[in-house]
Write an enzyme that holds these catalytic residues in place. Sequence first.
Site, PDB file in Angstrom:
ATOM      1  N   HIS A 126       0.982  -1.018  -0.125  1.00  0.00           N
ATOM      2  CA  HIS A 126      -0.081  -0.046  -0.012  1.00  0.00           C
ATOM      3  C   HIS A 126       1.122   1.087   0.037  1.00  0.00           C
ATOM      4  O   HIS A 126       0.689   2.062  -0.111  1.00  0.00           O
ATOM      5  CB  HIS A 126      -1.266   0.421   1.280  1.00  0.00           C
ATOM      6  CG  HIS A 126      -1.898  -0.956   1.188  1.00  0.00           C
ATOM      7  ND1 HIS A 126      -3.088  -0.495   0.799  1.00  0.00           N
ATOM      8  CD2 HIS A 126      -2.025  -2.620   1.404  1.00  0.00           C
ATOM      9  CE1 HIS A 126      -4.122  -1.973   0.101  1.00  0.00           C
ATOM     10  NE2 HIS A 126      -3.077  -2.944   1.098  1.00  0.00           N
ATOM     11  N   ASP A 160       3.662   8.832  -1.948  1.00  0.00           N
ATOM     12  CA  ASP A 160       2.773   8.885  -1.400  1.00  0.00           C
ATOM     13  C   ASP A 160       2.102   7.553  -2.175  1.00  0.00           C
ATOM     14  O   ASP A 160       2.105   7.378  -4.079  1.00  0.00           O
ATOM     15  CB  ASP A 160       1.779   9.885  -1.359  1.00  0.00           C
ATOM     16  CG  ASP A 160       0.967   9.479  -0.198  1.00  0.00           C
ATOM     17  OD1 ASP A 160       0.810   7.931  -0.341  1.00  0.00           O
ATOM     18  OD2 ASP A 160       0.039  10.479   0.054  1.00  0.00           O
TER      19      ASP A 160
END
Length: 732
Positions: free
Chosen positions: A164, A371
């Site tokens: 993730h 990110d």
Amino acid sequence: MSKTIIVSNRLPIKIIEEGDHYTLQPSEGGLATGLASIHAEGENSWIGWPGVSIVDADQRAYFTSALKKKRLVPLFLDEEEIKGFYEGFSNEVLWPIFHYLPSYANYDLSNWEMYVRVNEKFRDLILEHADPDDTIWVHDYQLLLLPGLLRKVLPEASIGFFQHIPFPSQELFRLIPWRRELLEGMLGADLLGFHTFDDVRHFISSATRLTSTNNNSNRLEVDDRTVFVEPFPMGIDSKRFSALSSEEPVLNRIAELKANFADQKIILSIDRLDYSKGITQRLEAFDLFLEENPDFHKRVTLYMVVVPSRDTVPRYRELKDQIDRLVGHINAKYGAYDWYPVAYFYHGYPVEEISALYNVADICLVTPMRDGMNLVSKEYVASRNDETGVLILSEIAGAAKELIDALIVNPNDIHDIRDALLNALNMPTAEMKKRMKAMRELVFKFNVQHWATLFMNKLQETKNVQSTTKARLVGANIEQQIIDQYRRASSRLLLLDYDGTLVGFQDDIDKASPDEELYQLLDALEADMHNHLVIISGRKHSTLEKWFQGRPYSLVAEHGVWTKEPDADWRLKSGLSNTWKEEVSTLMESYADRTPGAFVEEKSFSLAWHYRKVQRDLGTLRAHELIDNLRDYSAAYGLQLLDGDKVVEIRSAEVNKGRATLDILHENRYDFILSIGDDRTDEDTFQALPTEACTIKVGTEVSAAKFYLKRQRDVRVLLTKLVASNKPPVTQ
């Protein structure tokens, strides 16, 4: 009946300590939402840490029983385990390295040992609940070792892994002292998922450089398994955020916020406190914007929410202090008694409050330095039911690969962010709605349920590919079938490639000469009167002559340009021309001159550009460039281009191993044919042979061949067994 076990560091329900007692509280987040439908099916379960350290055995038993009713299995960790595994290795090594901040990493051996121990603890708990044919879906960087640990004890299980957060380039990843162990752990999965293709590329680069893994595009060969690495951009529960915008509590809060910020444009910023989020750079950009655009004073407010996270850790505490100073500086420099440029809130909010903020914000400013995905940007888009609002998004966030209609900025460039703010505040309504409509269509189509379904479908497809692959791998059963056919046959043709098949590859092509073991093996095969042994190679005929002079084998050199039968001279194929060689040779030499380690080999009617000694990616890059440049010559002179194993070859289209094979078949009839090769050139042989022939590709199952062997040394093992089985053929 098989089931799915979801494994993550945190459960979707957390245990909250309230005074002298504990309560259960649902966890907010995209993962819990995305996996809810999978978790709800059949007897599926979810294993993870419940978010608090509970030492008392009775309390552990109570919560285990309570969570069991929800098919949740808690893994309890003590304070030492949390400190070493989660706060230590996960967040002091993996988090900074994976977010491209290597100077923040702390390579503490005791933390690594605790990381290993807790991953093993997860494995042991899974084994208490898993059956051999279950599907296990492991999540995120805290559990990188777990797929490999599970693979050792559940070799047939379907194991998926999803990361993730970003995966770094191999130059950064290799800084970790335990990089190989981490990769081997991840490669225990059948399917590895990442948010973006860049992450996929980085992982494959690390896996192929730091382990013995080979790849064919996004397909890795790990031991006897095919492992796929794919991008699966994670979505959100878009319908939920859209629906929240119409709920009464949210509408009431929207009205309050609009009243409080009347006649002002709201720029919304929501982040967890972390050095990867680009919060300070964002504030500096806003400072610059206000300095250069005084007309917007009292007309715009940066509404900044920072959710507390690890602020007892020195580096995070320093970041918070820096944010506090910047906010104070901006408000003191530009503020007035009736206006503060930055409305700063340092605490978390329920989702209803966040939804209201999404709806009042004219601009959502999302500028992380690194990110994996960033779901705030997607939540903002899903909440804008009237299709207004502007999203400013960092080009380094995974979401930027999908939300291309946002204003994309470099998060390190405060001037770029300043320009984007001015553009957003002045954007015409028609353009704003056009951009938002396009982004909403994407966010609603590629939602979190779609993400989960895609991953699980691909995992099933991967297991099907593995099953097919195993059926074609020359294992014990297929090997015995080949031996039985060989023994029964009275007239056999053995077509054997040389490099990569009979011998391993050498950096120096002249060092791949036959060893004594190979001579003995080939002599034994040829000594059988029922065998016709042919070595069919791309090598020069002079090289094969030197190596096999006086040996009673048939030889085919340069893919069929030259042929030689025992006790006969070499025969050159007629009708071939070399008029093209000088011109093409000049081009190939120019590529060798600027590629250290590359060289050109001239054969009778072909040229080969070798790059065995070239740095891995550079060699592949130059080879592709060379092939593009050679296509014009190929068309003009009727030549054939071959992209082989660390070699690019160009030759007359009239010559290939397939045509040479057909010539051999034309002269004799055989009731057993065995062909083994490892290269693209051997595909011509496989395709030329009759369907009943036994064809074997070395190294990969992607081939026209019926079967494949993993390694070159397996070829000698098989041939040795054929020799050992050499008995008189059965009379029909």
